[in-house]
Design an enzyme around this catalytic site. Structure first.
Site, PDB file in Angstrom:
ATOM      1  N   ARG A 118       0.811  -1.239   0.000  1.00 34.72           N
ATOM      2  CA  ARG A 118       0.000   0.000   0.000  1.00 34.72           C
ATOM      3  C   ARG A 118       0.842   1.286   0.000  1.00 34.72           C
ATOM      4  O   ARG A 118       0.347   2.360   0.330  1.00 34.72           O
ATOM      5  CB  ARG A 118      -0.974   0.035   1.177  1.00 34.72           C
ATOM      6  CG  ARG A 118      -1.957  -1.112   1.158  1.00 34.72           C
ATOM      7  CD  ARG A 118      -3.157  -0.826   2.018  1.00 34.72           C
ATOM      8  NE  ARG A 118      -4.087  -1.925   1.953  1.00 34.72           N
ATOM      9  CZ  ARG A 118      -4.015  -3.012   2.721  1.00 34.72           C
ATOM     10  NH1 ARG A 118      -3.066  -3.122   3.622  1.00 34.72           N
ATOM     11  NH2 ARG A 118      -4.887  -3.968   2.595  1.00 34.72           N
ATOM     12  N   LYS A 139       3.734  11.637 -11.291  1.00 32.84           N
ATOM     13  CA  LYS A 139       2.893  10.770 -12.123  1.00 32.84           C
ATOM     14  C   LYS A 139       3.649   9.469 -12.323  1.00 32.84           C
ATOM     15  O   LYS A 139       4.794   9.481 -12.785  1.00 32.84           O
ATOM     16  CB  LYS A 139       2.664  11.415 -13.495  1.00 32.84           C
ATOM     17  CG  LYS A 139       1.475  12.324 -13.567  1.00 32.84           C
ATOM     18  CD  LYS A 139       1.183  12.551 -15.038  1.00 32.84           C
ATOM     19  CE  LYS A 139       0.135  13.577 -15.279  1.00 32.84           C
ATOM     20  NZ  LYS A 139      -0.082  13.780 -16.728  1.00 32.84           N
ATOM     21  N   GLU A 232      -3.713  17.381 -11.919  1.00 37.09           N
ATOM     22  CA  GLU A 232      -4.138  17.690 -13.283  1.00 37.09           C
ATOM     23  C   GLU A 232      -5.624  18.045 -13.405  1.00 37.09           C
ATOM     24  O   GLU A 232      -6.356  17.500 -14.224  1.00 37.09           O
ATOM     25  CB  GLU A 232      -3.788  16.525 -14.222  1.00 37.09           C
ATOM     26  CG  GLU A 232      -3.743  16.986 -15.663  1.00 37.09           C
ATOM     27  CD  GLU A 232      -3.073  15.990 -16.604  1.00 37.09           C
ATOM     28  OE1 GLU A 232      -2.062  15.391 -16.209  1.00 37.09           O
ATOM     29  OE2 GLU A 232      -3.547  15.873 -17.724  1.00 37.09           O
ATOM     30  N   ARG A 236      -2.030  21.934 -14.670  1.00 33.53           N
ATOM     31  CA  ARG A 236      -1.125  20.864 -15.106  1.00 33.53           C
ATOM     32  C   ARG A 236      -1.383  20.461 -16.560  1.00 33.53           C
ATOM     33  O   ARG A 236      -0.514  19.901 -17.224  1.00 33.53           O
ATOM     34  CB  ARG A 236      -1.235  19.659 -14.163  1.00 33.53           C
ATOM     35  CG  ARG A 236      -0.098  18.688 -14.362  1.00 33.53           C
ATOM     36  CD  ARG A 236       0.122  17.753 -13.197  1.00 33.53           C
ATOM     37  NE  ARG A 236       1.221  16.843 -13.511  1.00 33.53           N
ATOM     38  CZ  ARG A 236       1.850  16.100 -12.648  1.00 33.53           C
ATOM     39  NH1 ARG A 236       1.506  16.135 -11.389  1.00 33.53           N
ATOM     40  NH2 ARG A 236       2.832  15.316 -13.008  1.00 33.53           N
ATOM     41  N   ASN A 240       0.685  19.415 -21.161  1.00 35.03           N
ATOM     42  CA  ASN A 240       0.342  18.561 -22.299  1.00 35.03           C
ATOM     43  C   ASN A 240       0.548  19.280 -23.629  1.00 35.03           C
ATOM     44  O   ASN A 240       0.209  18.740 -24.680  1.00 35.03           O
ATOM     45  CB  ASN A 240      -1.118  18.107 -22.216  1.00 35.03           C
ATOM     46  CG  ASN A 240      -1.339  17.226 -21.020  1.00 35.03           C
ATOM     47  OD1 ASN A 240      -0.434  16.498 -20.609  1.00 35.03           O
ATOM     48  ND2 ASN A 240      -2.510  17.314 -20.422  1.00 35.03           N
ATOM     49  N   HIS A 243       1.296  17.410 -26.734  1.00 35.39           N
ATOM     50  CA  HIS A 243       1.114  15.986 -26.441  1.00 35.39           C
ATOM     51  C   HIS A 243      -0.138  15.374 -27.070  1.00 35.39           C
ATOM     52  O   HIS A 243      -0.189  14.165 -27.236  1.00 35.39           O
ATOM     53  CB  HIS A 243       1.113  15.746 -24.930  1.00 35.39           C
ATOM     54  CG  HIS A 243       2.493  15.751 -24.329  1.00 35.39           C
ATOM     55  ND1 HIS A 243       3.303  16.863 -24.365  1.00 35.39           N
ATOM     56  CD2 HIS A 243       3.208  14.787 -23.687  1.00 35.39           C
ATOM     57  CE1 HIS A 243       4.452  16.582 -23.764  1.00 35.39           C
ATOM     58  NE2 HIS A 243       4.421  15.325 -23.347  1.00 35.39           N
ATOM     59  N   HIS A 247       1.140  12.385 -28.847  1.00 35.51           N
ATOM     60  CA  HIS A 247       0.834  11.027 -28.378  1.00 35.51           C
ATOM     61  C   HIS A 247       0.228  10.185 -29.494  1.00 35.51           C
ATOM     62  O   HIS A 247       0.502   8.991 -29.604  1.00 35.51           O
ATOM     63  CB  HIS A 247      -0.161  11.072 -27.204  1.00 35.51           C
ATOM     64  CG  HIS A 247       0.501  11.233 -25.875  1.00 35.51           C
ATOM     65  ND1 HIS A 247      -0.122  11.838 -24.801  1.00 35.51           N
ATOM     66  CD2 HIS A 247       1.722  10.853 -25.431  1.00 35.51           C
ATOM     67  CE1 HIS A 247       0.702  11.839 -23.771  1.00 35.51           C
ATOM     68  NE2 HIS A 247       1.833  11.255 -24.122  1.00 35.51           N
ATOM     69  N   HIS A 260       9.659   9.472 -27.305  1.00 38.68           N
ATOM     70  CA  HIS A 260       8.569  10.302 -26.794  1.00 38.68           C
ATOM     71  C   HIS A 260       8.800  11.771 -27.169  1.00 38.68           C
ATOM     72  O   HIS A 260       7.906  12.445 -27.676  1.00 38.68           O
ATOM     73  CB  HIS A 260       8.476  10.138 -25.273  1.00 38.68           C
ATOM     74  CG  HIS A 260       7.428  11.012 -24.643  1.00 38.68           C
ATOM     75  ND1 HIS A 260       6.092  10.796 -24.818  1.00 38.68           N
ATOM     76  CD2 HIS A 260       7.539  12.117 -23.852  1.00 38.68           C
ATOM     77  CE1 HIS A 260       5.408  11.728 -24.157  1.00 38.68           C
ATOM     78  NE2 HIS A 260       6.267  12.535 -23.562  1.00 38.68           N
TER      79      HIS A 260
END
Ligand code: NAD
Ligand code: ZN
Length: 362
Positions: A118, A139, A232, A236, A240, A243, A247, A260
């Site tokens: 945990r 992240k 986000e 945030r 991106n 992206h 992506h 990337h």
């Protein structure tokens, strides 16, 4: 040098400098001595290059678990294997993990740390330029066959130790990949900084001191935005920038066939075109960025290997798309990001323009 990061969940420092691994051990001695086990998770390639340095400079006994290089470590199998190793080694809630590698190792290790018993503490030791971005902000994720980074958690490290020593072995492809995220940080924060990239003749011409200064600035931009919005919900999303389309290119070309950062550099071109149309970015600015990207060796030919239909299908199923609306990070001005809802036909117009530039070789 230290850059503090303060989120609602945690406060930690990003330590930057050359050969700082040893100093870090001294600074965190009291904390690390309390742990029952220290485990370094790294990839084959990084370990083959840097095992000796780590053994010489990491002043505590540790175990090491080696995962496959690059994206191949962000699988369920790898995730499960690391957990098995930790259990077999009798790790407990008092054990501490270290992610030694690029963004892939960092994302995997962070997610293992978030979920083992945990949640146990972990430290990021990034070894790529790209990881100046991925190691900061908490992240963490692994991939699912149906999508990249689909299984993960927001889980902050105890600290980030960015030892520039590791960067010396980076191949040019990885420098280029990481530099794209640095350029992104410049575009969303500071137009004067972007001008420094316009003067670059090539990747090879970048001096070490300059690169380190840019990495530090990039970390400050990232840290600031994460502080404003850890999960986000708002600011945030600015990160991106480039992206959404990027992506889609990365997924369509195939992970591992394009880095990337290269995909993000490509994705910043349509995002800048939209910023010229919808914001106050000067007409012609995108073309300038496109030219410098070509000069630095970013390969736009990848776009021609993807159909717009493939890209559109991917953009629609992206986890940042809500109710079929594309929430695009754009620039109101250079250095001033905004998020706007953009229709697919607007993206298609930019895609067509970009294909024209690539085919005409401008
Ligand atoms: N968590 C986040 O916020 C975030 C942000 C951006 C990207 N990412 C993730 O980061 C990953 C990409 O990270 P990356 O570009 O660092 O790739 P990576 O971790 O796959 O590393 C790229 C390659 O460089 C090698 N390498 C690493 N350090 C080296 C060194 N010092 N010298 C020589 N070779 C070295 C690796 O072995 C690998 O083959 C992707 O999985 C992406 O999803 C995460
Ligand atoms: Zn990115």
């Amino acid at each position: 040098m230290n850059i503090p990061v303060k989120t609602t969940d945690a406060s930690y420092d990003v330590h930057l400098g050359e050969n700082i691994l040893h100093d870090f051990c001294g600074q965190y001695k009291a904390l690390l001595e309390k742990a029952d086990q220290l485990v370094i998770i790294t990839d084959e390639h990084v370990w083959s290059l840097h095992e000796q340095y780590v053994r010489e400079h990491f002043s505590f006994p540790f175990k090491v678990y080696i995962v496959p290089n690059g994206e191949a470590c962000k699988t369920f199998d790898s995730y499960f294997d690391v957990q098995t190793f930790l259990l077999q080694e009798s790790c407990s809630r008092n054990s501490v993990l270290f992610a030694l590698g690029g963004g892939a190792v960092g994302d995997l290790t962070g997610f293992v740390a978030a979920t083992f018993m945990r949640g146990i503490p972990f430290y990021q030791i990034p070894t790529t330029i790209l990881a100046h971005d991925s190691a900061v902000g908490g992240k963490t994720a692994i991939n699912h066959p149906n999508g990249k980074n689909m299984i993960g958690a927001f889980y902050q490290p105890q600290a980030v130790i960015y030892d520039f020593h590791f960067l010396a072995t980076l191949p040019e492809t990885e420098v280029r990949s990481g530099l794209a995220e640095v350029i992104k940080h410049a575009l969303i924060s500071d137009s004067k900084w972007v001008n420094e990239f316009f003067e670059l003749p090539s990747i090879k011409s970048i001096e070490k001191e300059t690169l380190l200064k840019w990495i530090e600035k990039g970390i400050r931009v990232k840290a600031h935005i994460v502080e404003l919005d850890e999960k986000e919900q708002s600011y945030r999303k600015y990160l991106n920038f480039g992206h959404t389309y990027g992506h889609a290119i990365e997924a369509t070309v195939g992970y591992g066939k394009i880095t990337h950062g290269e995909a993000v550099m490509i994705g910043m071109i349509p995002a800048l075109m939209l910023s010229e149309k919808n914001g106050n970015v000067a007409v012609g600015y995108t073309e300038k960025v496109y030219e410098i990207a070509n000069r630095l060796g970013y390969n736009f030919q990848h776009v021609l290997n993807c159909s717009f239909e493939q890209l559109a299908a991917f953009m629609l199923k992206d986890k940042k798309t809500t109710n079929g609306e594309l929430h695009f990070a754009l620039l109101q001005e250079i250095g001033e990001p905004i998020v706007q809802v953009i229709s697919m036909s607007e993206v298609q117009a930019c895609d067509e323009q970009l294909r024209k530039w690539i085919k005409e070789g401008i």
